[in-house]
Design a protein around this motif. Sequence first.
Motif, PDB file in Angstrom:
ATOM      1  N   SER A 261      16.195 -43.917  -7.635  1.00  8.40           N
ATOM      2  CA  SER A 261      15.052 -44.479  -8.337  1.00  8.40           C
ATOM      3  C   SER A 261      13.962 -44.878  -7.352  1.00  8.40           C
ATOM      4  CB  SER A 261      15.489 -45.683  -9.160  1.00  8.40           C
ATOM      5  OG  SER A 261      14.394 -46.305  -9.789  1.00  8.40           O
ATOM      6  N   TRP A 262      14.352 -45.469  -6.233  1.00  9.50           N
ATOM      7  CA  TRP A 262      13.382 -45.871  -5.219  1.00  9.50           C
ATOM      8  C   TRP A 262      12.681 -44.656  -4.620  1.00  9.50           C
ATOM      9  CZ3 TRP A 262      13.141 -45.326   0.200  1.00  9.50           C
ATOM     10  CH2 TRP A 262      12.268 -46.199   0.864  1.00  9.50           C
ATOM     11  N   LEU A 263      13.446 -43.599  -4.351  1.00 11.98           N
ATOM     12  CA  LEU A 263      12.853 -42.378  -3.803  1.00 11.98           C
ATOM     13  C   LEU A 263      11.867 -41.751  -4.784  1.00 11.98           C
ATOM     14  CD1 LEU A 263      16.001 -40.681  -2.215  1.00 11.98           C
ATOM     15  CD2 LEU A 263      14.065 -41.680  -0.979  1.00 11.98           C
ATOM     16  N   ARG A 264      12.208 -41.809  -6.085  1.00 13.05           N
ATOM     17  CA  ARG A 264      11.352 -41.186  -7.095  1.00 13.05           C
ATOM     18  C   ARG A 264       9.982 -41.850  -7.150  1.00 13.05           C
ATOM     19  NH1 ARG A 264      14.742 -41.711 -11.022  1.00 13.05           N
ATOM     20  NH2 ARG A 264      15.924 -39.832 -10.478  1.00 13.05           N
ATOM     21  N   ASN A 265       9.923 -43.123  -6.828  1.00 13.98           N
ATOM     22  CA  ASN A 265       8.661 -43.862  -6.908  1.00 13.98           C
ATOM     23  C   ASN A 265       8.021 -44.097  -5.538  1.00 13.98           C
ATOM     24  OD1 ASN A 265       8.750 -44.388  -9.814  1.00 13.98           O
ATOM     25  ND2 ASN A 265      10.516 -45.664  -9.333  1.00 13.98           N
ATOM     26  N   LEU A 266       8.518 -43.400  -4.519  1.00 19.60           N
ATOM     27  CA  LEU A 266       8.039 -43.665  -3.162  1.00 19.60           C
ATOM     28  C   LEU A 266       6.615 -43.149  -2.952  1.00 19.60           C
ATOM     29  CD1 LEU A 266       9.143 -45.055  -0.709  1.00 19.60           C
ATOM     30  CD2 LEU A 266      10.041 -42.870   0.111  1.00 19.60           C
ATOM     31  N   ASP A 267       6.379 -41.871  -3.231  1.00 24.70           N
ATOM     32  CA  ASP A 267       5.033 -41.283  -3.207  1.00 24.70           C
ATOM     33  C   ASP A 267       4.305 -41.581  -1.890  1.00 24.70           C
ATOM     34  OD1 ASP A 267       2.878 -39.846  -4.152  1.00 24.70           O
ATOM     35  OD2 ASP A 267       1.937 -41.583  -5.094  1.00 24.70           O
ATOM     36  N   LEU A 268       4.831 -41.056  -0.782  1.00 25.07           N
ATOM     37  CA  LEU A 268       4.242 -41.305   0.533  1.00 25.07           C
ATOM     38  C   LEU A 268       3.239 -40.209   0.894  1.00 25.07           C
ATOM     39  CD1 LEU A 268       7.401 -42.297   2.600  1.00 25.07           C
ATOM     40  CD2 LEU A 268       5.712 -43.809   1.548  1.00 25.07           C
ATOM     41  N   PRO A 269       2.190 -40.563   1.646  1.00 23.07           N
ATOM     42  CA  PRO A 269       1.275 -39.528   2.144  1.00 23.07           C
ATOM     43  C   PRO A 269       1.950 -38.666   3.198  1.00 23.07           C
ATOM     44  CG  PRO A 269       0.695 -41.676   3.047  1.00 23.07           C
ATOM     45  CD  PRO A 269       1.757 -41.918   2.026  1.00 23.07           C
ATOM     46  N   ASP A 270       1.428 -37.473   3.387  1.00 25.46           N
ATOM     47  CA  ASP A 270       1.966 -36.544   4.373  1.00 25.46           C
ATOM     48  C   ASP A 270       1.643 -37.050   5.783  1.00 25.46           C
ATOM     49  OD1 ASP A 270       2.989 -34.341   5.646  1.00 25.46           O
ATOM     50  OD2 ASP A 270       1.216 -33.112   5.334  1.00 25.46           O
ATOM     51  N   PRO A 271       2.630 -37.092   6.715  1.00 27.11           N
ATOM     52  CA  PRO A 271       2.345 -37.544   8.077  1.00 27.11           C
ATOM     53  C   PRO A 271       1.227 -36.761   8.756  1.00 27.11           C
ATOM     54  CG  PRO A 271       4.708 -37.406   7.744  1.00 27.11           C
ATOM     55  CD  PRO A 271       4.065 -36.816   6.521  1.00 27.11           C
ATOM     56  N   ARG A 288       7.495 -49.186   1.828  1.00 25.11           N
ATOM     57  CA  ARG A 288       6.864 -47.875   1.924  1.00 25.11           C
ATOM     58  C   ARG A 288       6.272 -47.661   3.313  1.00 25.11           C
ATOM     59  NH1 ARG A 288       3.853 -47.057  -3.986  1.00 25.11           N
ATOM     60  NH2 ARG A 288       5.773 -47.095  -5.216  1.00 25.11           N
ATOM     61  N   LEU A 289       5.761 -48.724   3.921  1.00 27.08           N
ATOM     62  CA  LEU A 289       5.252 -48.600   5.289  1.00 27.08           C
ATOM     63  C   LEU A 289       6.384 -48.236   6.246  1.00 27.08           C
ATOM     64  CD1 LEU A 289       2.738 -51.589   5.529  1.00 27.08           C
ATOM     65  CD2 LEU A 289       2.186 -49.149   5.654  1.00 27.08           C
ATOM     66  N   HIS A 290       7.545 -48.874   6.090  1.00 23.79           N
ATOM     67  CA  HIS A 290       8.690 -48.528   6.925  1.00 23.79           C
ATOM     68  C   HIS A 290       9.054 -47.054   6.742  1.00 23.79           C
ATOM     69  CE1 HIS A 290      10.105 -52.098   8.994  1.00 23.79           C
ATOM     70  NE2 HIS A 290       9.964 -52.825   7.900  1.00 23.79           N
ATOM     71  N   ALA A 291       9.114 -46.592   5.493  1.00 27.95           N
ATOM     72  CA  ALA A 291       9.473 -45.202   5.223  1.00 27.95           C
ATOM     73  C   ALA A 291       8.418 -44.252   5.795  1.00 27.95           C
ATOM     74  CB  ALA A 291       9.633 -44.982   3.726  1.00 27.95           C
ATOM     75  N   LEU A 292       7.157 -44.625   5.659  1.00 28.55           N
ATOM     76  CA  LEU A 292       6.078 -43.770   6.145  1.00 28.55           C
ATOM     77  C   LEU A 292       6.125 -43.628   7.659  1.00 28.55           C
ATOM     78  CD1 LEU A 292       3.471 -42.198   5.712  1.00 28.55           C
ATOM     79  CD2 LEU A 292       2.220 -44.348   5.833  1.00 28.55           C
ATOM     80  N   LEU A 293       6.259 -44.746   8.374  1.00 32.53           N
ATOM     81  CA  LEU A 293       6.295 -44.665   9.831  1.00 32.53           C
ATOM     82  C   LEU A 293       7.570 -43.973  10.307  1.00 32.53           C
ATOM     83  CD1 LEU A 293       4.786 -48.049  11.044  1.00 32.53           C
ATOM     84  CD2 LEU A 293       3.698 -45.826  10.788  1.00 32.53           C
TER      85      LEU A 293
END
Length: 362
Positions: A261-271, A288-293
Amino acid sequence: MGAQSVTQQAVAVAVAANLPVILWGAPGTGKTSSVVALGESLDMPVEVVVGSIREPSDFSGLPVLRDGGTWFAPPRWAERLARSGTGMLFLDELTTAPPAVQAAMLRVVLERTVGDLVLPPEIRIVAAANPPEQAADGWDLSAPLANRLIHLDWEVSAADIAEGMAAGFTVPELARGEAPTEAAVSGSRATVGAFLRVRPELVLAVPDSPDRAGRGWPSPRSWDLAARALAACAHSGAEEAVLAELVLGAVGEAAGFELLSWLRNLDLPDPVQLLNDPHAPLPDRVDRLHALLGSLVAHVAAEGGAPVWEQAWSVVGRVARTAPDVAASAARALARQRPGGAKLPTTMLELAPVLRAAGLLT
């Protein structure tokens, strides 16, 4: 898509990515024949080892004298796999193996070690088991062994059986894929790690009953399995249902559904977009910042070039303005990825407090 089709694809992804997996199902539902057919289709030798007829020494090795010392000699099946360099070890009827035998299997599943013989890393581990109440003299799977495997429920679909008997049983194409790169796995680990920052109580949740402990449950080891499954599904293009089978099989339903569920709503920009556009919007949530970095550092590791490494510090600097703790964690990971010849960008001067907090600056 029938339940068995999803499970077959999940097994195929696990085999391609070299993830240890166990199939749970009633006797006579084709678990063994399907695994053997999968190995044959991939030109992999398959060694079938039946738990009910084995002793602990079949996995820990028989002690023999050799060159003035004791050598734990491996069984013939392990020697054959070692000689071939690749193949599949199929541990069948696992719940008929007594606890002492299950304990001896631990090093085989986790370390690919049989006695004093280390199996090649390309040896796949696949197991099968009947539920203890359906197995002859069955035992629950021990918690340490269960936590080393991804658990999949093998269900019979009438439509799949009818089609297979008429036209032949097919092997999913996903099995012919390659394992994800180490950089992709690192990115998935960073993503799962970001989730666990939000739900730290899920890092370890040992079940309180033997039957539940004998299936998938959350631990650092099984979360790593889930991260590798996430990378494997992304690499192979497997659909979400296959990812769900593998994640739930690794960490259990409760924790697995939360991650999905968390992954489905993550919606991160492309690095890559972040590196090329200094004004690209950043997420406002810490997880989301942790996941993005994390994905950014994985991208830098995959690229391996000095320009990309230097660019990445500008993104860390942007994050540091609002979330210095998140930036400090990424700074440590990014510093370890510094390629040869990379210059320290001027952005790092602005990050002095963050670098000091990360232990990178005295």
